[in-house]
Motif scaffolding. Structure first.
Motif, short mmCIF file in Angstrom:
data_model
loop_
_atom_site.label_atom_id
_atom_site.label_comp_id
_atom_site.label_asym_id
_atom_site.label_seq_id
_atom_site.Cartn_x
_atom_site.Cartn_y
_atom_site.Cartn_z
N GLY A 92 0.82 -1.21 0.00
CA GLY A 92 0.00 0.00 0.00
C GLY A 92 0.84 1.25 0.00
N ARG A 93 0.20 2.37 -0.35
CA ARG A 93 0.89 3.66 -0.25
C ARG A 93 0.55 4.29 1.09
NH1 ARG A 93 -1.53 5.16 -5.52
NH2 ARG A 93 -0.48 3.74 -6.92
N PRO A 94 1.55 4.50 1.96
CA PRO A 94 1.23 5.04 3.28
C PRO A 94 0.70 6.48 3.18
CG PRO A 94 3.61 4.78 2.99
CD PRO A 94 2.97 4.26 1.74
N VAL A 95 -0.37 6.76 3.94
CA VAL A 95 -0.91 8.12 4.00
C VAL A 95 -0.10 8.89 5.04
CG1 VAL A 95 -2.94 9.50 4.52
CG2 VAL A 95 -3.19 7.26 3.46
N PRO A 96 0.48 10.03 4.67
CA PRO A 96 1.28 10.74 5.66
C PRO A 96 0.40 11.24 6.80
CG PRO A 96 1.28 11.90 3.52
CD PRO A 96 0.40 10.71 3.37
N LEU A 97 0.81 10.94 8.03
CA LEU A 97 0.03 11.34 9.20
C LEU A 97 0.73 12.48 9.92
CD1 LEU A 97 -1.24 8.15 11.05
CD2 LEU A 97 -2.53 9.79 9.70
N GLY A 98 -0.02 13.45 10.37
CA GLY A 98 0.55 14.50 11.21
C GLY A 98 0.69 14.00 12.64
N SER A 99 1.18 14.86 13.52
CA SER A 99 1.27 14.48 14.92
C SER A 99 0.85 15.67 15.77
CB SER A 99 2.70 14.06 15.27
OG SER A 99 3.59 15.08 14.90
N VAL A 100 0.48 15.40 17.00
CA VAL A 100 0.04 16.48 17.88
C VAL A 100 1.25 17.35 18.23
CG1 VAL A 100 -1.04 17.03 20.08
CG2 VAL A 100 -1.82 15.05 18.79
N HIS A 101 1.09 18.66 18.11
CA HIS A 101 2.17 19.59 18.44
C HIS A 101 2.54 19.43 19.93
CE1 HIS A 101 4.22 23.43 19.05
NE2 HIS A 101 4.38 23.46 17.73
N PRO A 102 3.84 19.51 20.24
CA PRO A 102 4.25 19.30 21.64
C PRO A 102 3.53 20.23 22.61
CG PRO A 102 6.07 20.15 20.31
CD PRO A 102 5.01 19.69 19.36
N LEU A 103 3.24 21.46 22.21
CA LEU A 103 2.53 22.37 23.13
C LEU A 103 1.11 21.86 23.38
CD1 LEU A 103 3.64 25.90 21.86
CD2 LEU A 103 4.47 24.65 23.86
N ASN A 104 0.46 21.39 22.32
CA ASN A 104 -0.89 20.85 22.50
C ASN A 104 -0.86 19.57 23.32
OD1 ASN A 104 -2.32 22.87 21.22
ND2 ASN A 104 -1.97 21.98 19.20
N LYS A 105 0.23 18.81 23.17
CA LYS A 105 0.38 17.59 23.97
C LYS A 105 0.41 17.92 25.45
CE LYS A 105 2.46 13.52 22.23
NZ LYS A 105 2.32 13.23 20.81
N VAL A 106 1.21 18.94 25.78
CA VAL A 106 1.31 19.33 27.19
C VAL A 106 -0.03 19.86 27.68
CG1 VAL A 106 2.36 20.99 28.78
CG2 VAL A 106 3.79 19.74 27.14
N ILE A 107 -0.70 20.69 26.85
CA ILE A 107 -2.00 21.23 27.25
C ILE A 107 -2.99 20.08 27.51
CG2 ILE A 107 -4.04 22.49 26.40
CD1 ILE A 107 -2.09 24.41 24.98
N GLN A 108 -3.01 19.11 26.60
CA GLN A 108 -3.94 17.98 26.77
C GLN A 108 -3.65 17.20 28.06
OE1 GLN A 108 -3.64 15.68 23.16
NE2 GLN A 108 -4.67 17.24 21.94
N GLU A 109 -2.36 17.04 28.32
CA GLU A 109 -1.98 16.30 29.52
C GLU A 109 -2.41 17.04 30.78
OE1 GLU A 109 2.23 14.44 30.67
OE2 GLU A 109 2.00 14.79 28.52
N VAL A 110 -2.14 18.36 30.80
CA VAL A 110 -2.53 19.17 31.97
C VAL A 110 -4.05 19.16 32.12
CG1 VAL A 110 -2.53 21.50 32.97
CG2 VAL A 110 -0.46 20.62 31.81
#
Ligand code: DAH
Length: 337
Positions: A92-110
């Motif tokens: 298959g052709r892999p679909v490029p996936l984005g990732s959660v921005h590190p700042l949003n990661k910290v916000i989500q965690e908090v």
């Protein structure tokens, strides 16, 4: 006729040829139809004899036709299946996936940690009125603290918020004196700083506010201890140092044991073993009063932290500008963190 028909049917190779023979023998002008049509001219003795033979011939021809038809149908289906086979072994052709921005990661965690303690997430505007950003937080006009924070003004009364604290005021107004108030508020803030490795004219804060009857400084301390344990590890300790903010009294700056060295001293904590992560305090009685909470009945605590700083400490990032450059080589590192 029977022999001729069966012989010809034997020779067919496809549905089309079969159809032609069906017309030739059984069609409206077919050979057999012709005979059946001519039955009226026969005598009463001949008619049943010829009729029976004709019916037998028709049954024989029809039998072969339907058997052949079934055969062709099966062959056609098999051909179709063969022709339409999908090669599932093709990579298959892999679909490029984005990732959660590190700042949003910290916000989500908090957010997750505080939601787990019964808080709600609130938001407020980034373009803010002077009243909410300063005045209602006990920073009256001409207060020297307004010079401390060099701000982006839109008009004399409207500016880019310099902190998330105005959301405290907006929340209290919205709650109209109801308790408990338990919110955190993540968001962007703006200051007229020159950008360098540790300063950015836009950055991110998370504000916290709790108001109820009988809220004490020990509640603030216990809440923050629970927070840093979940955020940085169960062994993390906190230290509160006396400080000053116009909207809290008393005020404290809060340090955590350095997660790099565990408190023994290293380059990150400048050998002190401690890292400052937030400002906090008991909500100033005047702030409560201005937003409709009687300070004789209610009390509360508040805190504010810089998200970039926490992300930098947590991930070992040495330059705040990495967060805003959108360099995929930087961002991709957080795809699976
Ligand atoms: N607003 C402060 C700042 O931007 C941070 C802060 C300190 C928020 C103490 C608070 C607090 O809620 O209680 O520097």
């Amino acid at each position: 006729m029977r022999q001729a028909a069966l012989g010809e049917l034997e020779q067919t190779a496809n549905q089309q040829q079969l159809d032609e023979l069906r017309v030739k023998y059984l069609g409206k002008k077919g050979a057999l139809t012709e005979i059946l049509r001519g039955m009226g001219a026969l005598s009463a003795e001949e008619r049943p004899v010829i009729g029976q033979v004709a019916n037998e011939v028709r049954a024989a021809i029809e039998g072969v036709i339907s058997a052949k038809q079934e055969e062709y149908r099966k062959a056609e289906t098999a051909n179709k299946l063969r022709a339409e086979t999908i090669d599932v072994t093709l990579p298959g052709r892999p679909v490029p996936l984005g990732s959660v921005h590190p700042l949003n990661k910290v916000i989500q965690e908090v957010e997750d940690i505080f939601i787990g303690m019964g808080y709600q997430v609130a938001e407020g505007p980034e373009v803010e009125q002077d009243y909410y950003n300063f005045e209602a937080l006990n920073l009256p006009k001409n207060h020297p603290a307004r010079d401390m924070q060099d701000s982006f003004y839109i008009t004399e009364e409207i500016l880019m918020r310099t902190h998330t604290s105005p959301v405290q005021v907006r929340t209290m107004e919205r709650m109209k004196g109801e308790v408990p108030v338990k919110i955190i508020c993540p968001g962007k803030v703006y200051r007229r700083d020159d950008d360098d490795a540790t300063h950015s004219h836009v950055f991110t804060q998370i504000e916290g506010l709790v108001i109820d009857r009988g809220i004490r400084m020990s509640d603030l301390k216990g809440t923050l201890l629970q927070f840093v344990r979940e955020m940085f590890g169960q062994e993390t300790k906190i230290r509160m140092r006396p400080s000053f903010f116009p909207f809290t009294e008393p005020s404290a700056e809060v340090d955590v044991t350095c997660m790099m060295c565990g408190g023994s001293g290293c380059r990150t904590c400048k050998q002190s073993g401690w890292l400052e992560i937030l400002g906090s305090g008991m909500v100033h009685p005047r702030v409560l009063e201005m937003s409709g909470y009687d300070p004789n009945i209610y009390s509360g605590f508040a805190f504010g932290m810089g998200v970039e700083r926490i992300a930098m400490l947590k991930y070992g990032i040495d330059d705040i500008r990495h967060f805003y450059m959108n360099d995929l080589r930087f961002l991709r590192q957080f795809a699976r963190v």
